[in-house]
Design a protein around this motif. Sequence first.
Motif, PDB file in Angstrom:
ATOM      1  N   ILE A   1       0.896  -1.175   0.000  1.00 15.85           N
ATOM      2  CA  ILE A   1       0.000   0.000   0.000  1.00 15.85           C
ATOM      3  C   ILE A   1       0.930   1.219   0.000  1.00 15.85           C
ATOM      4  O   ILE A   1       1.469   1.604   1.038  1.00 15.85           O
ATOM      5  CB  ILE A   1      -0.924   0.004   1.234  1.00 15.85           C
ATOM      6  CG1 ILE A   1      -1.728  -1.305   1.323  1.00 15.85           C
ATOM      7  CG2 ILE A   1      -1.864   1.212   1.197  1.00 15.85           C
ATOM      8  CD1 ILE A   1      -2.565  -1.451   2.599  1.00 15.85           C
ATOM      9  N   ASP A   2       1.138   1.792  -1.197  1.00 14.46           N
ATOM     10  CA  ASP A   2       2.113   2.884  -1.354  1.00 14.46           C
ATOM     11  C   ASP A   2       1.876   4.043  -0.395  1.00 14.46           C
ATOM     12  O   ASP A   2       2.804   4.567   0.207  1.00 14.46           O
ATOM     13  CB  ASP A   2       2.045   3.436  -2.788  1.00 14.46           C
ATOM     14  CG  ASP A   2       2.966   2.656  -3.702  1.00 14.46           C
ATOM     15  OD1 ASP A   2       4.122   2.412  -3.304  1.00 14.46           O
ATOM     16  OD2 ASP A   2       2.513   2.271  -4.789  1.00 14.46           O
ATOM     17  N   GLU A   3       0.604   4.414  -0.271  1.00 18.96           N
ATOM     18  CA  GLU A   3       0.263   5.553   0.584  1.00 18.96           C
ATOM     19  C   GLU A   3       0.655   5.278   2.039  1.00 18.96           C
ATOM     20  O   GLU A   3       1.134   6.169   2.746  1.00 18.96           O
ATOM     21  CB  GLU A   3      -1.250   5.782   0.482  1.00 18.96           C
ATOM     22  CG  GLU A   3      -1.675   7.160   0.853  1.00 18.96           C
ATOM     23  CD  GLU A   3      -3.192   7.270   0.887  1.00 18.96           C
ATOM     24  OE1 GLU A   3      -3.891   6.585   0.096  1.00 18.96           O
ATOM     25  OE2 GLU A   3      -3.687   8.058   1.719  1.00 18.96           O
ATOM     26  N   LEU A   4       0.467   4.039   2.480  1.00 20.62           N
ATOM     27  CA  LEU A   4       0.826   3.663   3.853  1.00 20.62           C
ATOM     28  C   LEU A   4       2.349   3.685   4.019  1.00 20.62           C
ATOM     29  O   LEU A   4       2.872   4.180   5.026  1.00 20.62           O
ATOM     30  CB  LEU A   4       0.270   2.262   4.166  1.00 20.62           C
ATOM     31  CG  LEU A   4       0.597   1.653   5.525  1.00 20.62           C
ATOM     32  CD1 LEU A   4       0.178   2.572   6.669  1.00 20.62           C
ATOM     33  CD2 LEU A   4      -0.087   0.292   5.679  1.00 20.62           C
ATOM     34  N   TYR A   5       3.050   3.158   3.009  1.00 21.82           N
ATOM     35  CA  TYR A   5       4.519   3.137   3.050  1.00 21.82           C
ATOM     36  C   TYR A   5       5.068   4.561   3.174  1.00 21.82           C
ATOM     37  O   TYR A   5       5.953   4.832   3.998  1.00 21.82           O
ATOM     38  CB  TYR A   5       5.020   2.429   1.787  1.00 21.82           C
ATOM     39  CG  TYR A   5       6.510   2.424   1.585  1.00 21.82           C
ATOM     40  CD1 TYR A   5       7.378   2.131   2.638  1.00 21.82           C
ATOM     41  CD2 TYR A   5       7.059   2.684   0.329  1.00 21.82           C
ATOM     42  CE1 TYR A   5       8.760   2.109   2.438  1.00 21.82           C
ATOM     43  CE2 TYR A   5       8.417   2.660   0.127  1.00 21.82           C
ATOM     44  CZ  TYR A   5       9.262   2.378   1.185  1.00 21.82           C
ATOM     45  OH  TYR A   5      10.624   2.361   0.978  1.00 21.82           O
ATOM     46  N   HIS A   6       4.505   5.485   2.390  1.00 29.32           N
ATOM     47  CA  HIS A   6       4.991   6.864   2.462  1.00 29.32           C
ATOM     48  C   HIS A   6       4.612   7.512   3.787  1.00 29.32           C
ATOM     49  O   HIS A   6       5.394   8.236   4.394  1.00 29.32           O
ATOM     50  CB  HIS A   6       4.483   7.679   1.264  1.00 29.32           C
ATOM     51  CG  HIS A   6       5.130   7.226  -0.012  1.00 29.32           C
ATOM     52  ND1 HIS A   6       4.429   6.747  -1.090  1.00 29.32           N
ATOM     53  CD2 HIS A   6       6.441   7.105  -0.338  1.00 29.32           C
ATOM     54  CE1 HIS A   6       5.276   6.364  -2.034  1.00 29.32           C
ATOM     55  NE2 HIS A   6       6.500   6.582  -1.607  1.00 29.32           N
ATOM     56  N   SER A   7       3.415   7.203   4.242  1.00 31.38           N
ATOM     57  CA  SER A   7       2.924   7.741   5.510  1.00 31.38           C
ATOM     58  C   SER A   7       3.830   7.281   6.657  1.00 31.38           C
ATOM     59  O   SER A   7       4.220   8.066   7.531  1.00 31.38           O
ATOM     60  CB  SER A   7       1.484   7.241   5.689  1.00 31.38           C
ATOM     61  OG  SER A   7       0.877   7.765   6.809  1.00 31.38           O
ATOM     62  N   GLU A   8       4.187   6.013   6.643  1.00 30.92           N
ATOM     63  CA  GLU A   8       5.041   5.466   7.724  1.00 30.92           C
ATOM     64  C   GLU A   8       6.482   5.943   7.616  1.00 30.92           C
ATOM     65  O   GLU A   8       7.115   6.248   8.626  1.00 30.92           O
ATOM     66  CB  GLU A   8       5.034   3.937   7.689  1.00 30.92           C
ATOM     67  CG  GLU A   8       3.906   3.409   8.489  1.00 30.92           C
ATOM     68  CD  GLU A   8       4.016   1.949   8.871  1.00 30.92           C
ATOM     69  OE1 GLU A   8       4.996   1.551   9.516  1.00 30.92           O
ATOM     70  OE2 GLU A   8       3.078   1.219   8.539  1.00 30.92           O
ATOM     71  N   SER A   9       6.992   5.994   6.380  1.00 37.30           N
ATOM     72  CA  SER A   9       8.385   6.407   6.193  1.00 37.30           C
ATOM     73  C   SER A   9       8.596   7.841   6.673  1.00 37.30           C
ATOM     74  O   SER A   9       9.655   8.190   7.191  1.00 37.30           O
ATOM     75  CB  SER A   9       8.789   6.327   4.708  1.00 37.30           C
ATOM     76  OG  SER A   9       8.652   5.018   4.252  1.00 37.30           O
ATOM     77  N   ALA A  10       7.547   8.666   6.496  1.00 32.36           N
ATOM     78  CA  ALA A  10       7.667  10.085   6.860  1.00 32.36           C
ATOM     79  C   ALA A  10       7.536  10.317   8.360  1.00 32.36           C
ATOM     80  O   ALA A  10       7.808  11.414   8.842  1.00 32.36           O
ATOM     81  CB  ALA A  10       6.594  10.891   6.110  1.00 32.36           C
ATOM     82  N   THR A  11       7.102   9.283   9.110  1.00 35.35           N
ATOM     83  CA  THR A  11       6.809   9.502  10.536  1.00 35.35           C
ATOM     84  C   THR A  11       7.509   8.490  11.459  1.00 35.35           C
ATOM     85  O   THR A  11       7.203   8.437  12.647  1.00 35.35           O
ATOM     86  CB  THR A  11       5.283   9.409  10.782  1.00 35.35           C
ATOM     87  OG1 THR A  11       4.811   8.164  10.256  1.00 35.35           O
ATOM     88  CG2 THR A  11       4.527  10.547  10.125  1.00 35.35           C
TER      89      THR A  11
END
Length: 322
Positions: free
Chosen positions: A159-169
């Motif tokens: 889930i790309d959006e989740l990956y970016h969301s987690e990587s940023a936080t």
Amino acid sequence: MTDITISHEQIEAAAREAYGYAATIKGGVNAHYIPYLANIDPGLFGLSVMLPDGTAIDFGDTTYRFGIESISKVPTAILAMIQHTPQGVLDKIGADATGLPFNSIFAILLENDHPSTPLVNAGAISACSMIDPKGDSDGKWKAITDNITALCGSAPQLIDELYHSESATNFNNRAITWLLKNYDRIYDDPDMSLDLYTRQCSLGVTSAQLAAMAATIASGGVNPVSGARVFDAAIAPKITTLIATVGFYQHSGDWLYTSGLPAKSGVGGGVLGVLPGVMGVAAFAPPLDEAGNSVKAQAALLKMMEILGLGIMDGRRVTIVK
Ligand code: GLN
């Protein structure tokens, strides 16, 4: 102590009743520290069971793909054991319950520089660093996802959006990674290891897929649907032990005492449960208790165990008949 025979029909009836009961349970909140998870529909709820002959029993939202999150620690611990033996995982990571939250830095210090277990964040990042081929992010990612595919009998999807969301936080996980590096418990590039951990947490899976993974563990490493041997039978009791001792973090003892079901949670709302030789189960509902365990999923699995009168510690031999 008598042995017990349970029919498919009884298991299906227990799952139906448990689903109906848990659907009425309120309480909990979505994980809010990962922005993507905060916005998932809190009303989603699914319950899946898989029996050792591959029979699947599903109620509710069992085809919805949610973030696997910490449940990904289970397949990657299995992969680390496949590649480096259970003893290798014990030596390099450990198998002690921390009794502390999943993202605890204190646990690393208390355990005297040891990540403790591959089923908390520290040990899971360390496990990602152990995966071969070393130094090759794409190769390691392929090994991690191929293993999940074999365990589930079908592929997970990032889930790309989740990956970016987690990587940023994921600031706390960055701190864990570098603290472990300081203690020589990261066995590959630290940033790569953390990225693989973050990415595996962001894989989307369904409760039906997780029930198949759980059933593969419950069946000693053979996927009940594909018939493929995914891991050596000697690994099954090791991974089930890790799940039983730390699967619910600081609530693991209470949970096992109450339910008799070794189970692993994720902050995406999933819970995977393994009853060796009997069944794999998985439930999914986003609202979590304060330890990060899904409220409805716990209620459903607990109710199912109560109705069936089963428990891993009860010492009875269970025979499942059609
Ligand atoms: N990706 C999440 C984290 O590292 C997973 C935590 C969990 O599911 N308990 O915080």
